[in-house]
Scaffold this motif. Structure first.
Motif, short mmCIF file in Angstrom:
data_model
loop_
_atom_site.label_atom_id
_atom_site.label_comp_id
_atom_site.label_asym_id
_atom_site.label_seq_id
_atom_site.Cartn_x
_atom_site.Cartn_y
_atom_site.Cartn_z
N ASN A 53 -28.27 -7.97 -47.53
CA ASN A 53 -28.44 -6.91 -46.53
C ASN A 53 -29.92 -6.54 -46.42
N GLY A 54 -30.39 -6.39 -45.19
CA GLY A 54 -31.78 -6.03 -44.99
C GLY A 54 -32.74 -7.20 -44.94
N LEU A 55 -32.18 -8.42 -44.87
CA LEU A 55 -33.02 -9.62 -44.86
C LEU A 55 -33.31 -10.05 -43.42
N MET A 56 -34.50 -10.56 -43.19
CA MET A 56 -34.81 -11.25 -41.94
C MET A 56 -35.17 -12.69 -42.30
N TYR A 57 -34.76 -13.64 -41.45
CA TYR A 57 -34.93 -15.03 -41.84
C TYR A 57 -34.91 -15.95 -40.63
N VAL A 58 -35.40 -17.16 -40.85
CA VAL A 58 -35.25 -18.25 -39.89
C VAL A 58 -34.91 -19.51 -40.67
N GLU A 59 -34.09 -20.35 -40.07
CA GLU A 59 -33.88 -21.70 -40.61
C GLU A 59 -34.72 -22.64 -39.75
N SER A 60 -35.59 -23.39 -40.39
CA SER A 60 -36.54 -24.23 -39.66
C SER A 60 -36.13 -25.70 -39.71
N GLU A 61 -36.50 -26.40 -38.64
CA GLU A 61 -36.29 -27.84 -38.61
C GLU A 61 -37.40 -28.57 -39.34
N LEU A 62 -38.50 -27.85 -39.64
CA LEU A 62 -39.59 -28.45 -40.40
C LEU A 62 -39.21 -28.58 -41.87
N SER A 63 -39.86 -29.48 -42.56
CA SER A 63 -39.61 -29.64 -43.99
C SER A 63 -40.26 -28.50 -44.76
N TYR A 64 -39.89 -28.36 -46.02
CA TYR A 64 -40.49 -27.35 -46.89
C TYR A 64 -42.00 -27.52 -46.95
N SER A 65 -42.46 -28.75 -47.12
CA SER A 65 -43.90 -29.01 -47.23
C SER A 65 -44.63 -28.66 -45.94
N GLU A 66 -44.03 -28.98 -44.80
CA GLU A 66 -44.66 -28.67 -43.51
C GLU A 66 -44.77 -27.16 -43.30
N THR A 141 -37.75 -16.36 -45.46
CA THR A 141 -37.08 -15.06 -45.50
C THR A 141 -38.07 -13.95 -45.85
N SER A 142 -37.68 -12.73 -45.48
CA SER A 142 -38.45 -11.55 -45.85
C SER A 142 -37.53 -10.34 -45.74
N MET A 143 -38.00 -9.18 -46.21
CA MET A 143 -37.27 -7.94 -46.00
C MET A 143 -37.57 -7.42 -44.60
N SER A 144 -36.55 -6.96 -43.90
CA SER A 144 -36.75 -6.49 -42.54
C SER A 144 -37.46 -5.14 -42.54
N PRO A 145 -38.25 -4.86 -41.50
CA PRO A 145 -38.92 -3.56 -41.40
C PRO A 145 -37.93 -2.39 -41.44
N GLN A 146 -36.76 -2.57 -40.81
CA GLN A 146 -35.77 -1.49 -40.80
C GLN A 146 -35.30 -1.16 -42.20
N TYR A 147 -34.98 -2.19 -42.97
CA TYR A 147 -34.52 -1.98 -44.34
C TYR A 147 -35.61 -1.35 -45.18
N LEU A 148 -36.81 -1.88 -45.07
CA LEU A 148 -37.94 -1.42 -45.88
C LEU A 148 -38.24 0.06 -45.63
N ASP A 180 -33.89 -13.86 -37.32
CA ASP A 180 -32.62 -13.13 -37.36
C ASP A 180 -32.70 -12.05 -38.43
N THR A 181 -31.94 -10.99 -38.26
CA THR A 181 -31.92 -9.88 -39.23
C THR A 181 -30.49 -9.61 -39.66
N ILE A 182 -30.30 -9.40 -40.97
CA ILE A 182 -28.99 -9.07 -41.53
C ILE A 182 -28.98 -7.58 -41.86
N LEU A 183 -28.19 -6.80 -41.14
CA LEU A 183 -28.03 -5.38 -41.44
C LEU A 183 -26.54 -5.03 -41.40
N ARG A 184 -25.88 -5.23 -42.53
CA ARG A 184 -24.44 -4.94 -42.60
C ARG A 184 -24.18 -3.44 -42.70
N LYS A 185 -25.11 -2.74 -43.38
CA LYS A 185 -24.97 -1.30 -43.52
C LYS A 185 -26.35 -0.67 -43.63
N LEU A 186 -26.42 0.61 -43.30
CA LEU A 186 -27.69 1.30 -43.38
C LEU A 186 -28.02 1.60 -44.84
#
Length: 331
Positions: A53-66, A141-148, A180-186
């Motif tokens: 909860n409170g995470l923001m993220y993207v799944e990338s088509e690039l490799s980890y190294s890229e 991934t990171s913590m979303s501004p809303q959660y923080l 994308d942002t995951i906010l299941r609850k405040l």
């Protein structure tokens, strides 16, 4: 049966017994050394997908190294610190897929947030965790501004836009400007944060931290950040406030194996020491809270050991020596 035969038979059985005892000792030593790996976690998040909860993220088509190359190449947004969990695991004969947490220091924004609520220094500098799953999927991934901001009771729309804009710039380094942002609850203010009042002055508390790290070979200080110095750069004065990023990284790898996003806020442990109204306080994250938030779990033994590690360090730094001794005995 003659005497020589009896002696040979006895020697034969003695040798087998000694060999068996030796194998038991070796197995016992190996089990102790690898006790956290053997104390397996039961992880509902078996694919290590971003689920906290409170995470923001993207799944990338690039490799980890890229992705790593893109995150490092922008000189206008340099990486302040990094923690390479795969390297730590490799150094200690453990395994984890590529996982790195990067810290980015935006001094004006950081000082502005600290002035509003010093506790937010526990979740600063802004950080990103880049990782690859066992199935070769790559996430940032990171913590979303809303959660923080909600975690620290900061409900300023303008500040939210400023922080969100900075986070989007960081994700833009890899060509992803709308994570994308995951906010299941405040989240409620101070959720998942523990606090302990310390004995003595601010400087005495800092000295005890260094002494505790020196006394325990399992602990490692990754870095420290003096928010007072940052404020001085902005020609601003704030009360003494300092962040320590430290802990037992070897044991912490077990938790990160269950959820790689734990590298954002829990592993290694963050201790914020700050002074307010003549009192010195230590703030730190609740391990059990973050395990639940990141949808992973540890065996009772591994969980207790990690909790005791954190409690021992906090009690040492706070100058609560009887409690620190009791924690060590339980450990």
């Amino acid at each position: 049966m003659n005497k020589q035969t009896i002696l040979l038979t006895g020697f034969h059985y003695m040798r087998k017994t000694l060999l068996l005892l030796g194998m038991i000792l070796v197995l016992g030593f190996w089990t102790y050394k690898n006790r956290f790996s053997l104390a397996t976690y039961s992880a509902p998040n078996v694919e290590n997908l971003p689920e906290a909860n409170g995470l923001m993220y993207v799944e990338s088509e690039l490799s980890y190294s890229e992705l790593a190359v893109n995150l490092y190449k922008d000189t206008m947004m340099p990486v302040f610190q990094e923690i390479d969990f795969q390297q730590i695991a490799r150094e200690n004969q453990q395994y984890i897929p590529p996982t790195t947490t990067l810290f980015y220091l935006n001094t004006p924004l950081t000082v502005k947030l600290i002035q509003l609520n010093p506790l937010i220094g526990l979740d600063l500098p802004v950080r990103l965790t880049l990782y690859q799953t066992e199935r070769q999927r790559t996430f940032l991934t990171s913590m979303s501004p809303q959660y923080l901001l909600r975690r620290y009771g900061l409900n300023d729309p303008k500040l939210n836009r400023e922080l969100e804009g900075y986070m989007n710039e960081l994700f833009g380094l890899i060509g992803e400007e709308k994570p994308d942002t995951i906010l299941r609850k405040l989240v409620v203010p101070k959720e998942g944060i523990k606090m302990k009042m310390a004995n003595g002055s601010f400087e005495e508390v800092l000295t005890r931290f260094e002494q505790a790290i020196e006394r325990n070979s399992h602990y490692r200080k990754v870095f420290e950040l003096d928010y007072v110095e940052l404020a001085q750069e902005q020609e601003t004065i704030i009360p003494p406030t300092k962040l320590f990023v430290a802990g037992n990284l070897v044991d912490g790898i077990t938790a990160v194996q269950g959820s790689q996003t734990l590298g954002l806020d829990e592993i290694p442990q963050k201790l914020l020491v700050f002074e307010r109204d003549g009192e010195v306080w230590i703030a730190y994250n609740d391990l059990a809270y973050n395990l639940k938030r990141h949808r992973t779990s540890l065996s009772p033994r591994a969980l207790n050991n990690l909790q005791h590690d954190v409690e021992w360090l906090v009690n040492q730094v706070a100058g609560d020596y009887p409690q620190a001794l009791w924690t060590r005995i339980k450990r």
